[in-house]
Design a protein around this motif. Sequence first.
Motif, short mmCIF file in Angstrom:
data_model
loop_
_atom_site.label_atom_id
_atom_site.label_comp_id
_atom_site.label_asym_id
_atom_site.label_seq_id
_atom_site.Cartn_x
_atom_site.Cartn_y
_atom_site.Cartn_z
N PRO A 75 -5.05 0.04 14.42
CA PRO A 75 -4.20 1.14 13.74
C PRO A 75 -4.79 1.91 12.34
N THR A 76 -4.92 2.76 12.03
CA THR A 76 -5.33 3.64 11.23
C THR A 76 -4.58 5.13 10.59
N TYR A 77 -4.99 5.77 9.30
CA TYR A 77 -4.48 6.94 9.15
C TYR A 77 -3.57 7.67 9.83
N SER A 78 -2.40 8.10 10.49
CA SER A 78 -2.26 8.92 11.62
C SER A 78 -3.00 10.39 11.18
N MET A 79 -3.67 10.73 9.99
CA MET A 79 -4.26 12.30 9.95
C MET A 79 -5.65 12.11 10.10
N TYR A 80 -6.11 11.52 10.13
CA TYR A 80 -8.00 11.28 10.33
C TYR A 80 -7.76 11.74 11.56
N PRO A 81 -7.62 11.90 12.25
CA PRO A 81 -7.89 12.56 13.23
C PRO A 81 -7.16 13.84 13.79
N PRO B 295 -6.58 -0.59 0.83
CA PRO B 295 -5.88 -0.93 1.55
C PRO B 295 -5.53 0.20 2.87
N ASN B 296 -5.05 -0.30 3.81
CA ASN B 296 -5.16 0.73 5.33
C ASN B 296 -4.12 0.65 5.43
N ASN B 297 -3.55 2.30 5.39
CA ASN B 297 -2.19 2.55 5.95
C ASN B 297 -2.44 2.64 7.42
N PRO B 298 -1.50 2.56 8.49
CA PRO B 298 -0.12 1.72 8.07
C PRO B 298 0.26 0.12 7.33
N THR B 299 -1.30 -0.58 7.12
CA THR B 299 -1.02 -2.03 8.13
C THR B 299 -1.08 -2.52 6.16
N GLY B 300 -1.52 -1.92 5.29
CA GLY B 300 -1.77 -2.68 4.07
C GLY B 300 -2.51 -3.07 3.46
N THR B 301 -3.59 -3.45 4.56
CA THR B 301 -4.65 -4.60 4.88
C THR B 301 -5.90 -4.22 3.93
N ALA B 302 -6.33 -4.72 3.11
CA ALA B 302 -7.82 -4.06 2.39
C ALA B 302 -8.93 -4.71 3.08
N LEU B 303 -10.37 -4.25 2.67
CA LEU B 303 -11.72 -4.47 3.50
C LEU B 303 -12.24 -5.58 2.81
N PRO B 304 -12.64 -6.21 3.17
CA PRO B 304 -13.92 -7.24 1.79
C PRO B 304 -15.17 -6.04 1.66
N PRO B 305 -15.53 -6.68 0.79
CA PRO B 305 -16.89 -6.26 0.33
C PRO B 305 -17.86 -6.19 1.55
N ALA C 120 -6.45 5.39 -1.18
CA ALA C 120 -5.03 5.89 -2.33
C ALA C 120 -4.59 4.85 -2.28
N TYR C 121 -5.00 4.07 -2.00
CA TYR C 121 -3.66 2.72 -2.69
C TYR C 121 -4.53 1.76 -3.30
N GLY C 122 -5.53 1.87 -4.26
CA GLY C 122 -6.46 1.03 -5.01
C GLY C 122 -6.39 0.07 -5.73
N GLU C 123 -4.99 1.19 -6.97
CA GLU C 123 -4.48 0.32 -7.99
C GLU C 123 -3.35 -0.50 -7.34
N PHE C 124 -3.02 -0.59 -6.04
CA PHE C 124 -2.03 -1.89 -6.11
C PHE C 124 -2.65 -3.45 -5.20
N LEU D 248 10.79 -12.86 10.70
CA LEU D 248 9.69 -11.49 10.87
C LEU D 248 7.91 -11.53 10.89
N GLU D 249 7.61 -10.79 11.44
CA GLU D 249 5.84 -10.75 10.61
C GLU D 249 5.49 -9.65 10.01
N VAL D 250 4.83 -9.88 9.02
CA VAL D 250 4.31 -9.04 8.00
C VAL D 250 2.72 -8.99 7.97
N ALA D 251 2.12 -7.50 7.70
CA ALA D 251 1.22 -8.19 7.37
C ALA D 251 0.45 -7.84 5.84
N ASP D 252 -0.39 -8.82 5.49
CA ASP D 252 -0.53 -8.77 4.24
C ASP D 252 -1.20 -7.70 3.35
N SER D 253 -0.38 -7.52 2.45
CA SER D 253 -0.94 -6.33 1.62
C SER D 253 -0.81 -5.92 0.89
#
Length: 371
Positions: free
Chosen positions: A119-125, A168-178, A198-202, A300-305
């Motif tokens: 899953p990724t940001y829905s505006m990209y396509p 961090p990925n939208n909608p999951t909140g997960t970050a990519l390693p370098p 977009a959410y890098g400061e968090f 509940l299942e929760v994605a690391d954010s």
Amino acid sequence: MSFPPIREELRGIEPYGAPQLSLEQAPVQLNVNENPYGPSAAAAADIATAVARAAMTLNRYPDREFTELREGLAAYLNSSGGSGITPEMVWAANGSNEVMLQILQAFGGPGRTALSFAPTYSMYPEYARDAMTDWVVGHRAEDFSLDLDAARDLVHRTRPSVVLLPSPNNPTGTALPPEAVSMLCDAAGDGIVVVDEAYGEFRRSGTPSALELLPRHRNLVVSRTMSKAFALAGARLGYLATDPAICDAIRVVRLPYHLSAVTQATALAALRHAPELLGRVDDLRGERDRTVAWLREQGLEVADSDANFVLFGRFAHRHAVWQGLLGHGVLIRETGPDGWLRVSVGTAEEMTAFKSALTIVMNTEPMRDNT
């Protein structure tokens, strides 16, 4: 041909947009990842003064190269994960949406491909569609991380001109390693790799910014926005850092004077108040982490954010859960993979209201997917 003569691939498509309801309909609005804390009185006053000064010049076109703003953004990025970033490496537009569209206009187009991993940001396509660029989507692992070998193979097979990676990925909140970013930059060859922060400061302590990798990869673009951490969603200012040659290419497709004098004045005033505008980021991080822990305590299942939102599930009837929360005055987002919902992190009071409403809804009828 029917009227109006819209492009066939656009016919019948509804425009993008999250539900917008009044505060009377939904007193607790946690669906579009806004910062719940508005600008301080001092920042608002400075913005108002700056806009008033700009208003006296509105008979003239603004600085189309927004020179002073690029200097301010470069200085900020060098304090927020980057180093050695110069104004020539910075570009800005009306929100990161326009930044992304300009990238696709410059580097996409007919016969070219853009790639991301769902899953990724829905505006990209939609950016790809609007720029008449072929869209290819790979898939993330069950934990929403990237399978690096599979991702590399897909890049090699499709040879995209643009790779879009929210982190961090939208909608999951997960970050990519370098290492994932570097691998994809190498695999893409001369293709552009955009890390959308977009959410890098968090991001959590110890999670690096892709800005650190700019000296190593000339095809890397790192984008940011002032909509989230800076609490300026209404100002519409997105920006990026990259090799100056990429900025020059984007300048070819930008509309004349695309950043108004008012927008430039607002953003510069906000940068002067960056410490106080960003002062609530730690509070939101703490509230996010408490929300993740509470949701997991509910089974509940929760994605690391690393963002200011949390993706949680899984529900057999997620729309019923979403509707049930709305019935209690809490608006969240029905997005992401089937069975999952996303809640933005609000104030402590708003998150208490969300937890109370979700508890009631989950106890009303069996909603959880136990498969």
